[in-house]
Design a protein around this motif. Sequence first.
Motif, PDB file in Angstrom:
ATOM      1  N   VAL A   1       0.863  -1.191   0.000  1.00  0.00           N
ATOM      2  CA  VAL A   1       0.000   0.000   0.000  1.00  0.00           C
ATOM      3  C   VAL A   1       0.896   1.237   0.000  1.00  0.00           C
ATOM      4  O   VAL A   1       1.807   1.355   0.829  1.00  0.00           O
ATOM      5  N   GLU A   2       0.642   2.140  -0.950  1.00  0.00           N
ATOM      6  CA  GLU A   2       1.394   3.396  -1.014  1.00  0.00           C
ATOM      7  C   GLU A   2       0.533   4.522  -0.460  1.00  0.00           C
ATOM      8  O   GLU A   2      -0.644   4.653  -0.812  1.00  0.00           O
ATOM      9  N   LEU A   3       1.128   5.337   0.404  1.00  0.00           N
ATOM     10  CA  LEU A   3       0.471   6.518   0.954  1.00  0.00           C
ATOM     11  C   LEU A   3       1.196   7.744   0.418  1.00  0.00           C
ATOM     12  O   LEU A   3       2.368   7.970   0.750  1.00  0.00           O
ATOM     13  N   TYR A   4       0.521   8.513  -0.431  1.00  0.00           N
ATOM     14  CA  TYR A   4       1.130   9.697  -1.034  1.00  0.00           C
ATOM     15  C   TYR A   4       0.623  10.948  -0.313  1.00  0.00           C
ATOM     16  O   TYR A   4      -0.583  11.237  -0.332  1.00  0.00           O
ATOM     17  N   LEU A   5       1.529  11.671   0.322  1.00  0.00           N
ATOM     18  CA  LEU A   5       1.186  12.930   0.964  1.00  0.00           C
ATOM     19  C   LEU A   5       1.316  14.043  -0.073  1.00  0.00           C
ATOM     20  O   LEU A   5       2.408  14.319  -0.575  1.00  0.00           O
ATOM     21  N   ILE A   6       0.186  14.651  -0.411  1.00  0.00           N
ATOM     22  CA  ILE A   6       0.167  15.722  -1.403  1.00  0.00           C
ATOM     23  C   ILE A   6       0.336  17.044  -0.652  1.00  0.00           C
ATOM     24  O   ILE A   6      -0.608  17.554  -0.045  1.00  0.00           O
ATOM     25  N   ALA A   7       1.568  17.559  -0.659  1.00  0.00           N
ATOM     26  CA  ALA A   7       1.845  18.783   0.099  1.00  0.00           C
ATOM     27  C   ALA A   7       3.022  19.522  -0.503  1.00  0.00           C
ATOM     28  O   ALA A   7       4.003  18.903  -0.930  1.00  0.00           O
TER      29      ALA A   7
ATOM     30  N   ASN B   1      -6.781  19.014  -1.968  1.00  0.00           N
ATOM     31  CA  ASN B   1      -6.245  20.048  -1.091  1.00  0.00           C
ATOM     32  C   ASN B   1      -4.841  19.703  -0.608  1.00  0.00           C
ATOM     33  O   ASN B   1      -4.458  18.529  -0.550  1.00  0.00           O
ATOM     34  N   ASN B   2      -4.099  20.740  -0.248  1.00  0.00           N
ATOM     35  CA  ASN B   2      -2.766  20.550   0.320  1.00  0.00           C
ATOM     36  C   ASN B   2      -2.851  19.728   1.607  1.00  0.00           C
ATOM     37  O   ASN B   2      -3.770  19.890   2.405  1.00  0.00           O
ATOM     38  N   ASN B   3      -1.903  18.831   1.811  1.00  0.00           N
ATOM     39  CA  ASN B   3      -1.836  17.932   2.972  1.00  0.00           C
ATOM     40  C   ASN B   3      -2.895  16.827   2.932  1.00  0.00           C
ATOM     41  O   ASN B   3      -3.203  16.238   3.969  1.00  0.00           O
ATOM     42  N   SER B   4      -3.428  16.560   1.746  1.00  0.00           N
ATOM     43  CA  SER B   4      -4.297  15.399   1.575  1.00  0.00           C
ATOM     44  C   SER B   4      -3.433  14.160   1.335  1.00  0.00           C
ATOM     45  O   SER B   4      -2.236  14.256   1.058  1.00  0.00           O
ATOM     46  N   ILE B   5      -4.049  12.979   1.463  1.00  0.00           N
ATOM     47  CA  ILE B   5      -3.333  11.718   1.299  1.00  0.00           C
ATOM     48  C   ILE B   5      -4.061  10.875   0.261  1.00  0.00           C
ATOM     49  O   ILE B   5      -5.295  10.749   0.309  1.00  0.00           O
TER      50      ILE B   5
END
Length: 507
Positions: free
Chosen positions: A98-104, A150-154
Motif C-alpha cells: 500500500v502506497e500513501l502519497y502525501l500531497i503537500a 487540497n494541500n496535505n491530503s493523502i
Amino acid sequence: MKKSKGKFSLKNLKLKEKINIKNTISNIKEKRTKNKKILHHGSYSIGITALVVAIAVVLNLVIQELPTSIRELDLSSEKLYTIGDQTKEVLDNLDKDVELYLIAQEGTESSDIQRLLERYEERNEHITVEQRDPAVYPTFTQQYTSDSVNNNSIIVVCGDKSRVVDYSDMYETSINYQTYTQETTAFDGEGQLTSAINYVISEDMPILYTLEGHDEISMSTNMTETIQKANIEIQSLNLLTQDAVPEDASCLLIYSPATDISEDEAAKIINYLENGGKALIISDYTTEDMPNFKSVLENYGVRTVDGVVMEGDTDHYISQNPYYLLPDIKSTDITSSLSSGSRYVLMALAQGIETIDNVRDSLNVQSILSTSDSAYSKTDLENMQTVEKESSDIDGPFDLAVAITEEVSDDAETQIVYFSSSTIFDDTINSYVSGTNYELLSSSLSWLCQTEEDSTSTISIASKSLDTSSLTISAADVSFWSIVVTAVIPVCVLGIGFGIWMKRRKQ
C-alpha cells in the motif's frame, strides 16, 4: 672603615643576586611543573569532553534510527499521535503493498499528519509513504481523481484501487456562535486513513440496504458519513417492488417508519432474517397502529412497552427533563469500548423494550442500554398533567436497546440490533455526549456486518477531540454542586471569617 664597608656591601650584593637567581630558577621550575600538571589536567578534561560529545552524537544518531513510536511519547489526552487497536489489527494483517502519497508543497506539511504517517509506515513493511509536491508533480493526482486535491491530503493506493483522504475530512470543524468563526474541534486522521487502507485492500465491501416507502426518517449527513467511514455501502430498498431482500445485503436498516409496513413486506423481512440475515431496527413512539412492523419484532421475542419512558433516578437524566435519558451501558461485544463509567449515551422519548414470555430457546436477547429501577413509562401522554409517576404508569426497569441473536445453521446466525428511539442518532443529541451515540452506531454496524472470515471488514474509529469535550452532568450532580456552590462554600467562608474575628477580638 668606609672601604671595608664598601667591600662588605659588594659581597652582600653578590650573595643576594645569587639567591635571587636561585629563587628565579626555582620559581621557573615550579611554574613548569605546575604548567605540566595544568596541561595534563586540561588534556584530560578536553579528552573527557570530546568523549561525552562523541557519545551524545552517536546516541542521538542511534535514537534517530528508532521508530517514532518509541522515541516520541504521546502525552496528549486524546492520544492524537498514537494508533489504536483497530488500526494495529488492520496493519498487522496487511499482506499487500500500500502506497500513501502525501500531497503537500515543500515546507507546508502538517506535523500532525506527518507523525501519523510515520506510525503507519513503521507498523508494517508493506506500507510506504512518499510526498508529492504539486508544484513539482502538477498532474500526479489526476491519475487517481478528477477532483482538486487540497494541500496535505493523502492518496491511498493498492494495485488498481485508490482513495483520496482529503485534508478537510481529517479535521472536523464547527461554528462558534459567540465569535461567529469556524473552529477546528477534532482530528479524524486515523479513522479516515485506516478506513481508506481497509477499502483499497478489500475486494468486497458490506452493503447496507435502507428500507423506504413508509415515511422513514432521513439519515443526516453526519450519520451517513459515519456509516460510509466504516466502509459500508448504502443503498435504498423498496420491498413493495422487490421480491425479497437482495442476496448481497450485509444488513437491513429499518429507520423509524411513520406508517406500517405491509403484511407482504413483513413476511419478506422475516424470511430474510430466518435465513441468517442482519438488521438494525430503530423505532419511535407513535399513536399509529403498526401491527405488521410489530410482528417482525415479536417474531424475535421483543416488543415495546406502552408509553414513553421517564426516569425517577436523577443520575439517569439531564437538564431537569426525566425523558432525556442517560441509560446504563451494558457490557457486550458491541459496547466493549463504551461501557466504562466515564462515557454516556443520551436518548429522549424512548420506549421500554420487554422480552415476550415463552420465546423459543434458540433466541438470545441481550440488553445494550437499560434504565434504572426507578424508571417508569407514562401511558396517557395526551392527558399528561405531570412528569411525576402516577398510578396508571408502568413500573420499570426497561431495556432501551437490545441485541438479538439466533443460530439458524452451522454457518449462519441471525443478528438484530434494536433501538427504541431515533433521537439517539440525532446530531444535536450526539454532540451533547461528545459523539458517543455515533460510536455506538458504528460499533453496532461493525458487529452486524463483519464476517468470521474477515474480522476487519468494517472500521469503527472515533475522531479525536481537539477541543474541550462536552461535560454531561446528571440532574443529581447538578443539584449537588448547586448546593455546594451556593450554600456550603459561602457558609464555610462566613464561619472561617467569624472565627478569625472572634479570635482577634479576644486578643
